[in-house]
Design an enzyme around this catalytic site. Structure first.
Site, PDB file in Angstrom:
ATOM      1  N   THR A  27      47.085  45.489  48.000  1.00  0.00           N
ATOM      2  CA  THR A  27      47.363  45.935  46.634  1.00  0.00           C
ATOM      3  C   THR A  27      47.313  44.703  45.733  1.00  0.00           C
ATOM      4  O   THR A  27      47.305  43.572  46.226  1.00  0.00           O
ATOM      5  CB  THR A  27      48.764  46.577  46.513  1.00  0.00           C
ATOM      6  OG1 THR A  27      49.765  45.565  46.701  1.00  0.00           O
ATOM      7  CG2 THR A  27      48.969  47.682  47.539  1.00  0.00           C
ATOM      8  N   ILE A  96      52.819  38.772  51.915  1.00  0.00           N
ATOM      9  CA  ILE A  96      52.959  38.464  50.488  1.00  0.00           C
ATOM     10  C   ILE A  96      51.674  37.824  49.969  1.00  0.00           C
ATOM     11  O   ILE A  96      51.179  36.843  50.529  1.00  0.00           O
ATOM     12  CB  ILE A  96      54.175  37.513  50.254  1.00  0.00           C
ATOM     13  CG1 ILE A  96      55.472  38.170  50.754  1.00  0.00           C
ATOM     14  CG2 ILE A  96      54.285  37.129  48.786  1.00  0.00           C
ATOM     15  CD1 ILE A  96      55.868  39.460  50.060  1.00  0.00           C
ATOM     16  N   LYS A  97      51.174  38.415  48.892  1.00  0.00           N
ATOM     17  CA  LYS A  97      49.926  37.923  48.309  1.00  0.00           C
ATOM     18  C   LYS A  97      50.232  36.859  47.258  1.00  0.00           C
ATOM     19  O   LYS A  97      50.977  37.110  46.308  1.00  0.00           O
ATOM     20  CB  LYS A  97      49.216  39.110  47.647  1.00  0.00           C
ATOM     21  CG  LYS A  97      47.747  39.217  47.951  1.00  0.00           C
ATOM     22  CD  LYS A  97      47.222  40.481  47.324  1.00  0.00           C
ATOM     23  CE  LYS A  97      45.753  40.614  47.519  1.00  0.00           C
ATOM     24  NZ  LYS A  97      45.209  41.718  46.726  1.00  0.00           N
ATOM     25  N   ILE A  98      49.635  35.712  47.448  1.00  0.00           N
ATOM     26  CA  ILE A  98      49.861  34.575  46.540  1.00  0.00           C
ATOM     27  C   ILE A  98      48.517  34.095  46.015  1.00  0.00           C
ATOM     28  O   ILE A  98      47.620  33.780  46.815  1.00  0.00           O
ATOM     29  CB  ILE A  98      50.523  33.392  47.299  1.00  0.00           C
ATOM     30  CG1 ILE A  98      51.840  33.798  47.975  1.00  0.00           C
ATOM     31  CG2 ILE A  98      50.711  32.187  46.392  1.00  0.00           C
ATOM     32  CD1 ILE A  98      53.043  33.850  47.081  1.00  0.00           C
TER      33      ILE A  98
END
Ligand code: E4P
Length: 272
Positions: A27, A96-98
């Site tokens: 997402t 976790i998207k960083i």
């Protein structure tokens, strides 16, 4: 190659998992906005926490990327931990998207905050998907910092290259992996001739040095590009539901179906 569904829309996610073709979900803030807007427009109430938890339950044993919205290292780390602590207990499948670099322009001072957040969260055992990757060198640094996933944005590279040479196109149009020439000059971005070329160079670096990171070919817009991501050795392709649907289509399949259907003998249908 694993296939992730690139969506925050629970209906789409359910569809892809129902078909047994989804190995995970990605997402981003724009995809989440689209899903939220759709829910609200359809008159449904939205409790975002429950909604995200439903996505995680649907994905069961497969990974789901949830992106941070903060842009400084300290705040990204804090938000990344908060999201992880809040949602990972649901199905033990959150990463976790960083963004690899959260700066908006060259003058900004946050260029190194992404890589710092990747490092610190990864070191604490929180899996990270390092996103918005547009160069193989960004991918190399993300791998060194410990990212579990690295997402080169193939479609956006193609858009950029096409725009830069004044080409007219629709977002879903195929752009050749080998690039194009205009007036005898190869159209390129610092040695990258297409989105698939970017994916392929990222894969080559990861494999050559035995990094454990997996390359997610992202921002894919059509079936042929997805095929080329697989041929380039991408570990994962994250695809919108429409691209997954388009991957099933072929005019000769329709033609074959028509001919087989016309030839059905009733004795076969009536077999007991
Ligand atoms: C990747 O994780 C992103 O969510 C996505 O692939 C971006 O795709 P877009 O360029 O079509 O927005």
């Amino acid at each position: 190659m694993k296939i992730f569904i690139d969506s925050a829309d629970l209906d789409e996610i359910n569809q892809a998992y129902g078909w047994g073709v989804a190995d995970g979900i990605t997402t981003n803030p724009s995809l989440l906005k689209k899903a939220v807007d759709k829910r609200i427009a359809s008159g449904n109430k939205l409790d975002l926490e429950t909604y995200i938890k439903d996505i995680l339950k649907t994905a069961k044993n497969t990974p789901v990327s949830l992106e941070v919205t903060e842009i400084t290292a300290g705040r990204m780390i804090e938000q990344g931990k908060k999201i992880f602590d809040m949602f990972n207990p649901v199905a033990n499948n959150v990463n976790i998207k960083i963004p690899v670099n959260p700066a908006f322009k060259n003058e900004d001072e946050t260029h190194f905050d992404g890589i710092e957040a990747v490092r610190k969260l990864s070191a604490e055992g929180i899996p990270v998907n390092c996103t918005l990757v547009f160069t193989p060198e960004q991918a190399l640094l993300a791998a060194k910092a410990g990212a579990k996933y690295i997402s080169p944005f193939a479609g956006r590279v193609d858009d950029y290259l096409r725009k830069s040479c004044g080409m007219k196109f629709d977002k879903s149009d195929y752009y050749p992996a080998a690039g194009t020439e205009k007036s005898g000059k190869v159209i390129e971005d610092n040695g990258i001739v297409s989105g698939i070329d970017l994916v392929s160079q990222c894969v080559e670096i990861i494999e050559q040095y035995g990094f454990e990171s997996e390359i997610i070919a992202a921002s894919l817009r059509n079936p042929r590009q997805s095929r080329e991501a697989a041929l380039a050795g991408a570990h994962i392709a994250t695809l919108p539901l429409q691209v997954i649907k388009d991957m099933l289509k072929h005019h000769k399949t329709y033609e074959g179906m028509k001919a087989f259907t016309a030839d059905i003998v009733k004795e076969y249908v009536e077999l007991k």
